[in-house]
Design an enzyme around this catalytic site. Structure first.
Site, PDB file in Angstrom:
ATOM      1  N   CYS A   1       0.918  -1.137  -0.174  1.00  0.00           N
ATOM      2  CA  CYS A   1      -0.175   0.065  -0.040  1.00  0.00           C
ATOM      3  C   CYS A   1       1.019   1.360  -0.045  1.00  0.00           C
ATOM      4  CB  CYS A   1      -0.905  -0.025   1.395  1.00  0.00           C
ATOM      5  SG  CYS A   1      -2.203   1.515   1.362  1.00  0.00           S
TER       6      CYS A   1
ATOM      7  N   HIS B   1       3.620  -2.070   7.631  1.00  0.00           N
ATOM      8  CA  HIS B   1       4.051  -3.546   7.148  1.00  0.00           C
ATOM      9  C   HIS B   1       5.486  -3.495   7.446  1.00  0.00           C
ATOM     10  CE1 HIS B   1       0.031  -4.530   5.582  1.00  0.00           C
ATOM     11  NE2 HIS B   1       0.026  -3.269   5.059  1.00  0.00           N
TER      12      HIS B   1
ATOM     13  N   CYS C   1      -0.523   2.676   4.021  1.00  0.00           N
ATOM     14  CA  CYS C   1      -0.004   1.825   5.158  1.00  0.00           C
ATOM     15  C   CYS C   1       1.273   1.262   4.797  1.00  0.00           C
ATOM     16  CB  CYS C   1      -1.195   0.670   5.166  1.00  0.00           C
ATOM     17  SG  CYS C   1      -2.764   1.283   5.429  1.00  0.00           S
TER      18      CYS C   1
ATOM     19  N   ARG D   1      -5.240   1.568  11.687  1.00  0.00           N
ATOM     20  CA  ARG D   1      -6.333   1.064  11.287  1.00  0.00           C
ATOM     21  C   ARG D   1      -6.779  -0.517  12.175  1.00  0.00           C
ATOM     22  NH1 ARG D   1      -4.415   3.487   7.349  1.00  0.00           N
ATOM     23  NH2 ARG D   1      -5.685   5.072   5.910  1.00  0.00           N
TER      24      ARG D   1
ATOM     25  N   CYS E   1      -4.421  -2.832   1.301  1.00  0.00           N
ATOM     26  CA  CYS E   1      -3.627  -3.760   2.276  1.00  0.00           C
ATOM     27  C   CYS E   1      -4.330  -5.108   2.155  1.00  0.00           C
ATOM     28  CB  CYS E   1      -3.720  -3.095   3.807  1.00  0.00           C
ATOM     29  SG  CYS E   1      -2.481  -1.650   3.875  1.00  0.00           S
TER      30      CYS E   1
END
Length: 568
Positions: free
Chosen positions: A61, A68, A64, A480, A550
């Site tokens: 992403c 990760h 995001c 999130r 994601c």
């Protein structure tokens, strides 16, 4: 007879999410959440060096990214049972917190506020009255008459020019829009100010992470930031002092603007504290480790069942068996095939695409369906805030109490914790989480500076890969929600890799028991005023902050090249 509404895509910038709802009697009776692109990163990683996984997974992403990278190195470190130097933990924590604060400011103002704020109504506002309202609510220096007049004129310029620029395509004048003109003008001013403020958080990520959005500083075993007091090429005291200035600016905006605006929206839309409840099993993971092994955390985590805070079960450490044993994923309603029937643990997870078109009672999404000990779970800021309240976390209690008191005062009625189980409650939880994390940014900055002052400048331990097979899980409480990466390593190479991400938990299709996921469950009984403009559906889905990139990824089986970008 039910009327089917299909919204595709429902997200503004973060991946392709399709939502279908059956509406009968002016309310949603059933919903389907469908990820419309396939994520194939797990297959890309097979056979690769585990030390490279973090650089690849953060390309899942463009939003995001940091999350990760952090989670991937934690997974490999867990498999190798490694310790991480304290300085590396603090630097990672600073990057994590700055990224999260940035994400939460952008989410409210730029990805969801316009679900509640009518930009065209702001043209009817008296700028001086808007300024007086803003100044009565907080000490934010840009709530002045001069600023409100300037924004009012700028907005008129958009409209007189024949278009609304960045405010195009909103459901302006929708009957569900209720804010008075002065509140709308104040919100538009803060929308524009947030564009500048969020850059401060990104500067912190860039300075410590090497760049943004895709950071370059993490490594299995620590970070690549050398520390010294006498070289401009590394992390110096001068650069650390710059960080502190940006942290202070973020603190001012979050405490005096963001928290207040969310409370104001909640007060003007009290009915939305009873809409969007959905799944009330909540999962959050602990984060911001304060030791080298990940057993002590600034942010606690755990599981709450059926919304009962007394049912809270903590997740105590990286690799805690309670978490590791609880996660499974089903593909019954997903476009995948697997040899074994029923849900699989991520260590045994398979990623074999099998597209069959959208089928209401069959497969209809590229997302899998995670469960925790067989139960559907909601993740995200609401889960984070409720689990930390259940754990007795005092900073969370402080900001939750403050926010509910502000809402109660503005609404002129008592608003309690039960109101958090709702669409507007998720926004409130995100603001509470952001305020708490700004404080933690300052705390982690101090912890890093103090540790360096003791003479500790270590930031990296070299990994050693054994012969044979090892496996590990890394988790992170991302903006999130609960994010986990699961890796199986055989003779130093990746044999299996699975990412169980927040939007997979929340946006998943029905599971093996045909139970609805959090998005789908939260939409049931939502009132729809105008089927041609389903603003109410957007409000609830956006309250989760969907980031579907994601949960899925893109492939083109016919043309090989999915997209080509040409610089001119």
């Amino acid at each position: 007879m039910a009327n089917r509404i299909t919204i595709d895509p429902i997200t503004r910038i973060e991946g392709h999410l399709r939502v279908d709802v059956d509406v009968d009697g002016g309310k949603v009776r059933k919903a389907w959440s469908s990820g419309q692109m396939w994520r194939g990163v797990e297959l890309i990683l097979l056979g690769r060096d585990p030390r490279d996984a973090w650089a690849i997974t953060q390309r899942i992403c463009g939003v995001c990214t940091t999350v990760h990278a952090i989670t991937s190195v934690r997974a490999v470190e867990n498999a190798l049972q490694m310790e991480v130097p304290l300085n590396a933990q603090y630097i990672r924590n600073l990057v994590i917190l700055a990224h999260s604060v940035h994400d939460q400011i952008v989410h409210f103002y730029h990805l969801s506020a316009l679900d509640w704020v009518d930009v065209t109504s702001a043209l009817k506002a008296d700028p001086d009255k808007a300024a007086a309202l803003g100044e009565s609510l907080s000490s934010w220096h840009l709530n002045s008459k001069h600023e409100m007049r300037r924004v009012h004129e700028r907005l008129k310029g958009f409209v007189n020019g024949g278009q609304l620029g960045i405010f195009t395509n909103g459901y302006w004048g929708h009957p569900a829009m209720k804010l008075p003109p002065e509140v709308n003008l104040l919100a538009v001013a803060h929308y524009l100010q947030a564009l500048e403020v969020q850059r401060r958080a990104n500067k912190i990520v860039s300075l410590l992470g090497g760049k943004t959005p895709h950071i370059q500083n993490v490594a299995v075993g620590g970070v690549a930031n050398p520390i010294a007091t006498d070289s401009q090429a590394v992390l110096t005291v001068e650069r650390l002092m710059a960080l502190k200035g940006w942290i202070d600016e973020l603190d001012d905006f979050v405490k005096n603007v963001y928290l207040v605006d969310v409370a104001a929206v909640g007060a003007f839309y009290p009915e939305w504290t009873k809409i969007g409840k959905g799944v009330t099993n909540y999962l959050a993971v602990p984060d911001l480790p304060q030791d080298t092994r990940g057993t002590q955390f600034l942010m606690p985590g755990g599981f709450i069942e059926a919304g009962d805070l007394k049912s809270f079960k903590p997740i105590k450490a990286f690799g805690d068996p309670y978490f590791v044993k609880g996660v499974e994923e089903s593909v019954k309603h997903s476009w995948y095939t697997q040899d074994q029937k029923g849900p699989l643990h991520p260590y045994q997870g398979e990623t074999r695409p099998n597209y069959t078109d959208f089928k209401d009672d069959g497969a209809y999404s590229w997302l899998k369906s995670p469960t925790f000990y067989g139960k559907v779970a909601q993740v995200g800021p609401l889960a984070r805030v409720l689990t930390m309240l259940a754990a007795g976390h005092e900073p969370t209690k402080k900001y939750a109490t403050q926010t509910l008191q502000t809402v109660s005062a503005l609404a002129k009625t008592e608003v309690g914790l039960d109101a958090m189980h709702s669409t507007i409650g998720r926004h409130a939880a995100r603001a509470i989480s952001c305020a708490m994390q700004v404080d933690m940014l300052a705390d982690q900055w101090t912890a890093l500076v103090n540790n360096i002052a003791k003479g500790d400048v270590k930031t990296f331990n070299a990994p050693v890969f054994p012969k044979g097979e090892v496996m590990g899980v890394g988790f992170h409480e991302a903006p999130r929600g609960a994010l986990s990466h699961w890796v199986v390593i055989a003779d130093g190479k990746i044999r299996n890799y699975q990412c169980v991400v927040p939007s997979t938990w929340n946006a998943c299709p029905r599971n093996d028991k045909d139970e609805a996921g959090p998005y789908e469950a939260s939409l049931v009984d939502t009132p729809i005023a105008n089927a041609e403009q389903p603003l109410e559906v957007l409000r609830t889905i956006h309250s989760f902050d969907p980031c579907i990139a994601c949960a899925i990824h893109l492939t083109d089986l016919e043309n090989d090249t999915a997209i080509r970008v040409k610089a001119v």
